[in-house]
Scaffold this motif. Structure first.
Motif, PDB file in Angstrom:
ATOM      1  N   ILE A  72       0.805  -1.223   0.000  1.00  0.00           N
ATOM      2  CA  ILE A  72       0.000   0.000   0.000  1.00  0.00           C
ATOM      3  C   ILE A  72       0.843   1.280   0.000  1.00  0.00           C
ATOM      4  N   LYS A  73       2.149   1.152  -0.282  1.00  0.00           N
ATOM      5  CA  LYS A  73       3.045   2.301  -0.167  1.00  0.00           C
ATOM      6  C   LYS A  73       2.683   3.450  -1.115  1.00  0.00           C
ATOM      7  N   ASP A  74       2.029   3.147  -2.229  1.00  0.00           N
ATOM      8  CA  ASP A  74       1.689   4.200  -3.190  1.00  0.00           C
ATOM      9  C   ASP A  74       0.416   4.952  -2.820  1.00  0.00           C
ATOM     10  N   THR A  75      -0.327   4.439  -1.855  1.00  0.00           N
ATOM     11  CA  THR A  75      -1.596   5.084  -1.476  1.00  0.00           C
ATOM     12  C   THR A  75      -1.674   5.436   0.006  1.00  0.00           C
ATOM     13  N   ASP A  76      -0.721   4.957   0.786  1.00  0.00           N
ATOM     14  CA  ASP A  76      -0.768   5.178   2.239  1.00  0.00           C
ATOM     15  C   ASP A  76       0.549   5.797   2.703  1.00  0.00           C
ATOM     16  N   PHE A  77       0.501   7.058   3.113  1.00  0.00           N
ATOM     17  CA  PHE A  77       1.721   7.760   3.513  1.00  0.00           C
ATOM     18  C   PHE A  77       2.323   7.203   4.799  1.00  0.00           C
ATOM     19  N   GLN A  78       1.478   6.658   5.670  1.00  0.00           N
ATOM     20  CA  GLN A  78       2.018   6.064   6.891  1.00  0.00           C
ATOM     21  C   GLN A  78       2.840   4.816   6.572  1.00  0.00           C
ATOM     22  N   ALA A  79       2.369   4.034   5.611  1.00  0.00           N
ATOM     23  CA  ALA A  79       3.134   2.860   5.174  1.00  0.00           C
ATOM     24  C   ALA A  79       4.437   3.308   4.521  1.00  0.00           C
ATOM     25  N   MET A  80       4.371   4.372   3.727  1.00  0.00           N
ATOM     26  CA  MET A  80       5.571   4.909   3.087  1.00  0.00           C
ATOM     27  C   MET A  80       6.584   5.360   4.146  1.00  0.00           C
ATOM     28  N   TYR A  81       6.076   6.010   5.184  1.00  0.00           N
ATOM     29  CA  TYR A  81       6.955   6.474   6.262  1.00  0.00           C
ATOM     30  C   TYR A  81       7.669   5.299   6.924  1.00  0.00           C
ATOM     31  N   GLN A  82       6.900   4.269   7.262  1.00  0.00           N
ATOM     32  CA  GLN A  82       7.490   3.106   7.922  1.00  0.00           C
ATOM     33  C   GLN A  82       8.504   2.407   7.021  1.00  0.00           C
ATOM     34  N   LEU A  83       8.228   2.355   5.737  1.00  0.00           N
ATOM     35  CA  LEU A  83       9.185   1.760   4.806  1.00  0.00           C
ATOM     36  C   LEU A  83      10.469   2.585   4.762  1.00  0.00           C
ATOM     37  N   GLY A  84      10.322   3.918   4.826  1.00  0.00           N
ATOM     38  CA  GLY A  84      11.505   4.774   4.850  1.00  0.00           C
ATOM     39  C   GLY A  84      12.384   4.473   6.046  1.00  0.00           C
ATOM     40  N   VAL A  85      11.765   4.332   7.211  1.00  0.00           N
ATOM     41  CA  VAL A  85      12.508   4.004   8.433  1.00  0.00           C
ATOM     42  C   VAL A  85      13.155   2.623   8.305  1.00  0.00           C
ATOM     43  N   MET A  86      12.409   1.666   7.787  1.00  0.00           N
ATOM     44  CA  MET A  86      12.899   0.290   7.725  1.00  0.00           C
ATOM     45  C   MET A  86      14.063   0.141   6.746  1.00  0.00           C
ATOM     46  N   HIS A  87      13.979   0.810   5.608  1.00  0.00           N
ATOM     47  CA  HIS A  87      15.084   0.747   4.648  1.00  0.00           C
ATOM     48  C   HIS A  87      16.311   1.483   5.189  1.00  0.00           C
ATOM     49  N   TYR A  88      16.099   2.602   5.843  1.00  0.00           N
ATOM     50  CA  TYR A  88      17.233   3.365   6.377  1.00  0.00           C
ATOM     51  C   TYR A  88      17.944   2.597   7.491  1.00  0.00           C
ATOM     52  N   ASP A  89      17.156   1.998   8.385  1.00  0.00           N
ATOM     53  CA  ASP A  89      17.730   1.320   9.553  1.00  0.00           C
ATOM     54  C   ASP A  89      17.982  -0.172   9.335  1.00  0.00           C
ATOM     55  N   GLY A  90      17.559  -0.693   8.183  1.00  0.00           N
ATOM     56  CA  GLY A  90      17.776  -2.109   7.919  1.00  0.00           C
ATOM     57  C   GLY A  90      16.901  -3.014   8.761  1.00  0.00           C
ATOM     58  N   LEU A  91      15.629  -2.687   8.883  1.00  0.00           N
ATOM     59  CA  LEU A  91      14.677  -3.485   9.658  1.00  0.00           C
ATOM     60  C   LEU A  91      13.861  -4.362   8.705  1.00  0.00           C
ATOM     61  N   GLY A  92      14.085  -5.663   8.756  1.00  0.00           N
ATOM     62  CA  GLY A  92      13.355  -6.586   7.879  1.00  0.00           C
ATOM     63  C   GLY A  92      13.875  -6.610   6.460  1.00  0.00           C
ATOM     64  N   THR A  93      14.927  -5.879   6.200  1.00  0.00           N
ATOM     65  CA  THR A  93      15.527  -5.807   4.867  1.00  0.00           C
ATOM     66  C   THR A  93      16.944  -5.286   5.015  1.00  0.00           C
ATOM     67  N   GLU A  94      17.720  -5.357   3.944  1.00  0.00           N
ATOM     68  CA  GLU A  94      19.071  -4.802   4.004  1.00  0.00           C
ATOM     69  C   GLU A  94      19.002  -3.276   4.079  1.00  0.00           C
ATOM     70  N   GLU A  95      19.977  -2.687   4.751  1.00  0.00           N
ATOM     71  CA  GLU A  95      20.014  -1.224   4.838  1.00  0.00           C
ATOM     72  C   GLU A  95      20.109  -0.619   3.441  1.00  0.00           C
ATOM     73  N   ASP A  96      19.277   0.370   3.191  1.00  0.00           N
ATOM     74  CA  ASP A  96      19.277   1.092   1.919  1.00  0.00           C
ATOM     75  C   ASP A  96      18.947   2.554   2.227  1.00  0.00           C
ATOM     76  N   PRO A  97      19.934   3.305   2.727  1.00  0.00           N
ATOM     77  CA  PRO A  97      19.668   4.691   3.131  1.00  0.00           C
ATOM     78  C   PRO A  97      19.109   5.562   2.007  1.00  0.00           C
ATOM     79  N   GLU A  98      19.555   5.299   0.762  1.00  0.00           N
ATOM     80  CA  GLU A  98      19.057   6.095  -0.354  1.00  0.00           C
ATOM     81  C   GLU A  98      17.545   5.949  -0.510  1.00  0.00           C
ATOM     82  N   LYS A  99      17.057   4.721  -0.383  1.00  0.00           N
ATOM     83  CA  LYS A  99      15.616   4.490  -0.504  1.00  0.00           C
ATOM     84  C   LYS A  99      14.886   5.108   0.682  1.00  0.00           C
ATOM     85  N   GLY A 100      15.475   4.996   1.876  1.00  0.00           N
ATOM     86  CA  GLY A 100      14.875   5.613   3.051  1.00  0.00           C
ATOM     87  C   GLY A 100      14.729   7.114   2.874  1.00  0.00           C
TER      88      GLY A 100
END
Length: 331
Positions: A72-100
């Motif tokens: 739902i990342k394209d329609t839900d900003f809260q989901a987008m926010y959480q994905l940003g945190v998760m990619h930046y901090d490497g939670l549940g996925t490899e760290e990807d600061p650029e995507k965060g």
């Protein structure tokens, strides 16, 4: 500064877990929540997918959370926010600061009313990225600019973490301005920030950015210490020792040393690990001093050596400064 992401601001008080009988276990409540959210998703509830992802996130099931947020990342900003945190901090996925960084910029630049409550937190996280130089070119000035946006003149509905972080930033050598540091710690403390309450106590105690005021210092330090601020507790140990209340200093220091897991303490209190370590190092050094000289406790050279070593491991700079003060006869 070893910074952490801003937790997700809530647009509304949605309850993620159902209420159950008091004797229900956490696992039972979690299973019930999963069941209810599955029914809501089947019924087409637009919030259900996000809530399911958030349920997993709060339980530390980051890979499962990532799957729900991605849907739902394209329609839900809260989901987008959480994905940003998760990619930046490497939670549940490899760290990807650029995507965060990309996700946080999308939120900050969005005109959608649904992103409005996330903008201050997104600005804080972007400031963190610029400060750390991860996902973007390092720039302390750009970090400062973004944190000032996030702090919003001390607005309690803005990023209180940004307000406290500005207090820390202006206490450091690069942009040192203790009056600004005191202002921002005051704003953050007034908005409930525990870290800034301890910092204010220290600033009052030593007259940093404000006239020295021992009464105000002790009020801040004691309340912050009661709330779990280890940095404040360490400074209270020092205060008691310098006042020659050795038994009190040793007793407080011993309590601090009962739990010296820096990362766990930082997570529980939402304080920076750096300052948690400083507080524990101070406690360890003064406890060692009391044990070495038999001040307020029975003399024990072996235990003193152990705590001196611990202070050096936790924060070499703090231990070095205190050792110099001891050698000069100041403590």
């Amino acid at each position: 500064m070893n910074l952490r992401s801003e937790p997700l601001p809530r647009a509304c008080g949605a309850q993620l877990s159902p209420r159950g009988p008091e004797n229900w276990s956490r696992a039972a409540l979690f299973a019930k929540a999963e069941e209810l959210l599955a029914k809501k998703m089947a019924g087409g509830d637009p919030l259900a997918c996000f809530l399911k992802g958030q349920l997993y996130y709060e339980e530390g099931l980051y890979e499962e959370a990532l799957i729900q947020f991605e849907k739902i990342k394209d329609t839900d900003f809260q989901a987008m926010y959480q994905l940003g945190v998760m990619h930046y901090d490497g939670l549940g996925t490899e760290e990807d600061p650029e995507k965060g960084v990309e996700y946080m910029k999308k939120i900050l630049d969005s005109d959608s009313p649904k992103a409005r409550h996330l903008k201050f937190a997104a600005a804080y996280n972007l400031g963190r990225a610029y400060y750390e130089g991860r996902g973007v070119k390092q720039s302390t000035k750009e970090a400062e600019r973004l944190w000032l946006i996030a702090a919003d003149h001390g607005n309690p509905k803005a990023s209180v973490k940004a307000q406290s972080t500005l207090g820390m930033l202006y206490s450091m050598s690069v942009l040192k301005d203790l009056k600004k540091a005191f202002f921002w710690h005051s704003e953050a403390c007034g908005n409930g920030n525990l870290e800034s309450q301890g910092a204010l106590g220290v600033m009052y105690l030593y007259g940093q950015g404000i006239c020295q005021n021992t009464k105000a210092a002790l009020e801040c330090l004691r309340e912050a210490a009661q709330r779990g601020n280890i940095y404040a507790q360490g400074h209270l140990v020092e205060y008691h020792y310098n006042r020659k209340f050795y038994s009190t200093a040793a007793a407080v220091a011993k309590r601090i040393m009962e739990n010296d897991d820096i990362n766990t303490l930082a997570k529980i209190t939402d304080c920076l690990p750096t300052y948690v370590a400083k507080g524990v190092a101070m406690a360890a050094f003064y406890l060692a001093r009391c044990l070495q000289l038999g001040l307020g406790v029975q003399q024990d050279q072996g235990a003193a050596k152990k705590y001196y070593s611990k202070a050096c491991l936790l924060d070499p700079a703090v231990a070095s400064d205190l050792e110099l003060a001891a050698n000069l006869g100041r403590i």
